[in-house]
Design an enzyme around this catalytic site. Structure first.
Site, PDB file in Angstrom:
ATOM      1  N   TYR A 142       0.824  -1.211   0.000  1.00 17.96           N
ATOM      2  CA  TYR A 142       0.000   0.000   0.000  1.00 17.96           C
ATOM      3  C   TYR A 142       0.862   1.267   0.000  1.00 17.96           C
ATOM      4  O   TYR A 142       0.413   2.322  -0.456  1.00 17.96           O
ATOM      5  CB  TYR A 142      -0.911   0.040   1.235  1.00 17.96           C
ATOM      6  N   ASP A 249      -6.348  -7.095   3.985  1.00 10.97           N
ATOM      7  CA  ASP A 249      -7.488  -6.464   3.320  1.00 10.97           C
ATOM      8  C   ASP A 249      -8.399  -7.547   2.735  1.00 10.97           C
ATOM      9  O   ASP A 249      -9.617  -7.540   2.926  1.00 10.97           O
ATOM     10  CB  ASP A 249      -6.969  -5.536   2.212  1.00 10.97           C
ATOM     11  N   ASP A 253     -12.177  -9.201   4.307  1.00 10.26           N
ATOM     12  CA  ASP A 253     -13.438  -9.188   3.551  1.00 10.26           C
ATOM     13  C   ASP A 253     -14.020 -10.596   3.494  1.00 10.26           C
ATOM     14  O   ASP A 253     -15.224 -10.794   3.632  1.00 10.26           O
ATOM     15  CB  ASP A 253     -13.220  -8.672   2.117  1.00 10.26           C
TER      16      ASP A 253
HETATM   17  C1  IPM Z   1     -10.448  -1.352   3.850  1.00  7.20           C
HETATM   18  C2  IPM Z   1     -10.710  -0.730   2.511  1.00  7.20           C
HETATM   19  C3  IPM Z   1      -9.585   0.241   2.192  1.00  7.20           C
HETATM   20  C4  IPM Z   1      -8.298  -0.561   2.081  1.00  7.20           C
HETATM   21  C5  IPM Z   1      -9.803   1.122   0.955  1.00  7.20           C
HETATM   22  C6  IPM Z   1     -11.114   1.879   1.026  1.00  7.20           C
HETATM   23  C7  IPM Z   1      -8.655   2.075   0.740  1.00  7.20           C
HETATM   24  O1  IPM Z   1     -10.857  -1.710   1.547  1.00  7.20           O
HETATM   25  O2  IPM Z   1     -10.317  -0.617   4.846  1.00  7.20           O
HETATM   26  O3  IPM Z   1     -10.376  -2.588   3.917  1.00  7.20           O
HETATM   27  O4  IPM Z   1      -7.994  -1.117   1.026  1.00  7.20           O
HETATM   28  O5  IPM Z   1      -7.569  -0.614   3.079  1.00  7.20           O
HETATM   29 MG    MG Z   2     -10.895  -3.691   2.293  1.00  6.27          MG
END
Ligand code: IPM
Ligand code: MG
Length: 371
Positions: A142, A249, A253
């Site tokens: 990132y 990340d 999810d």
């Molecule tokens: C998260 C989101 C963020 C990330 C985005 C919105 C930048 O997906 O907080 O998981 O990728 O970290």
């Molecule tokens: Mg995310």
């Protein structure tokens, strides 16, 4: 009672709606004399681009550093999809994480009994699930340099991002994960791709190196792709998972879907504690800005409310109120009150504001009983 300073950055899409429900709870706790919260509000993401031309201002960053905690809604939306990466709404979120040094991102995934059928997975696989993903948040691909889209001499374009971790970055997030594991099921699984990536090999070696300081925690290692698979196959094998920014990340999810809805997942992002005892912290629902349902009173405010509960526990010294909020969420779900994302047969469909009100009613009863 000591005054605690809270910075609220509602952001975009459903962010302002879900944060309005959190603000109602804050006002309630102030009125009841349970807390003394002083709240400042600032835009972030697209809302800040519209107001100030940048996704987060330096003033907001400073307010965030000086506050006891930041409560964030969500950022992003189609309106700002065309602007340059450096000034996109998401850049505001990444900047506040980086500038506040929020390297440890805690993403618990908890299955509420009442929602067991909301998940696409079989009830037997997820019943009682309680895992915590600790995601490294200020390093890795990132933020790694070089990055960009470059022209090659042969006329091709080349997209570049860099995965990079230092020993100290690995140690500090791993220590947070070990300490959390000590307070939970005493199991830590560290995930990387040590089979293909040097940064993953280093990650594995360095996590192992410090494991001796946490002899009561049993440490295991797993390749991130296998972890993605194991999360679906047998998620209850996990207690705490520690992983890098990008894998975290993705895996978080995935873990959210075990619980039924992304609308249920809170998160805490923590920095290091300084000599005076202050720790920068930001709390946000894991869900995004959901522009498709924004402004329609359809969003589930529980992830934002449960994030506030995490703030009460980690930053605001009110663990008992956090317990009551979590119990209230459980009770309201048990009574069959549901926003559309978790609606089921025989339940009562409510909107964002009604869900917030139901939590406050329940909280009121519980706090008065406890007093
Ligand atoms: C998260 C989101 C963020 C990330 C985005 C919105 C930048 O997906 O907080 O998981 O990728 O970290
Ligand atoms: Mg995310």
């Amino acid at each position: 009672m000591a005054i605690k300073n809270i910075l609220i950055t509602p952001g975009d899409g459903i962010g302002p709606e879900v944060m309005a429900e959190v603000s109602k709870i804050i006002a309630f706790l102030n009125t009841e004399g349970i807390a003394s919260f002083s709240v400042t509000e600032r835009p972030i993401g697209g809302a800040s681009i519209d107001a100030h031309g940048v996704p987060v201002t330096d003033e907001t960053i400073e307010l965030g550093k000086n506050a006891d905690c930041v409560l964030l809604g969500a950022v992003g939306g189609p309106k700002w999809d065309q602007v340059d990466y450096s000034i996109r709404p998401e850049a505001g979120l990444l900047k506040i994480r980086k500038e506040l040094g929020l390297f440890a991102n805690l993403r618990p995934a908890l299955v509420f009994d009442a929602l067991i059928d909301a998940s696409t997975l079989k009830a037997d696989v997820i019943r009682g699930l309680d895992i915590l993903i600790v995601r490294e948040l200020t390093g890795g691909v990132y933020f790694g340099e070089p990055r960009g889209i470059f022209e090659l001499p042969n006329g091709e374009r080349q997209g570049v991002n860099t995965q990079v971790y230092t020993t100290s970055e690995i140690h500090r997030v791993a220590r947070v994960a070990f300490e959390l594991a000590q307070k939970r099921g005493k199991k830590l699984c560290s995930c990387e791709k040590a089979n293909v990536m040097e940064s993953g090999k280093l990650w594995r070696e360095e996590v192992s190196k410090i494991s001796g300081d946490y002899a009561d925690v049993s440490l295991s290692h797993m390749y991130a792709d296998n972890c993605a698979m194991q999360l679906l196959k047998n998620p209850r094998q996990f207690d705490v998972i520690v992983t890098d920014n990008l894998f975290g990340d993705i895996l978080s999810d995935e873990a959210s879907m075990l619980t039924g809805s992304l609308g249920m997942l809170p998160s805490a992002s923590l920095g290091a504690r300084d000599h005076a005892g202050h720790q920068n912290a930001l709390y946000e629902p894991v869900h995004g800005s959901a522009p498709d349902i924004a402004g329609q009173n359809k969003a589930n405010p529980l992830a934002a409310i449960l994030s506030f509960a995490m703030a009460l526990r980690f930053s605001l010294d009110l663990s008992s109120v956090a317990d009551h909020i979590e119990a209230s969420a459980r009770a309201v779900l048990d009574r069959g009150i549901r926003t559309p994302d978790i609606m089921a047969e025989g339940c009562r469909a409510v909107g964002t504001t009604e869900m917030g009100d139901a939590i406050i009613d329940e909280l009121k009863t519980r706090l008065r009983k406890a007093a």
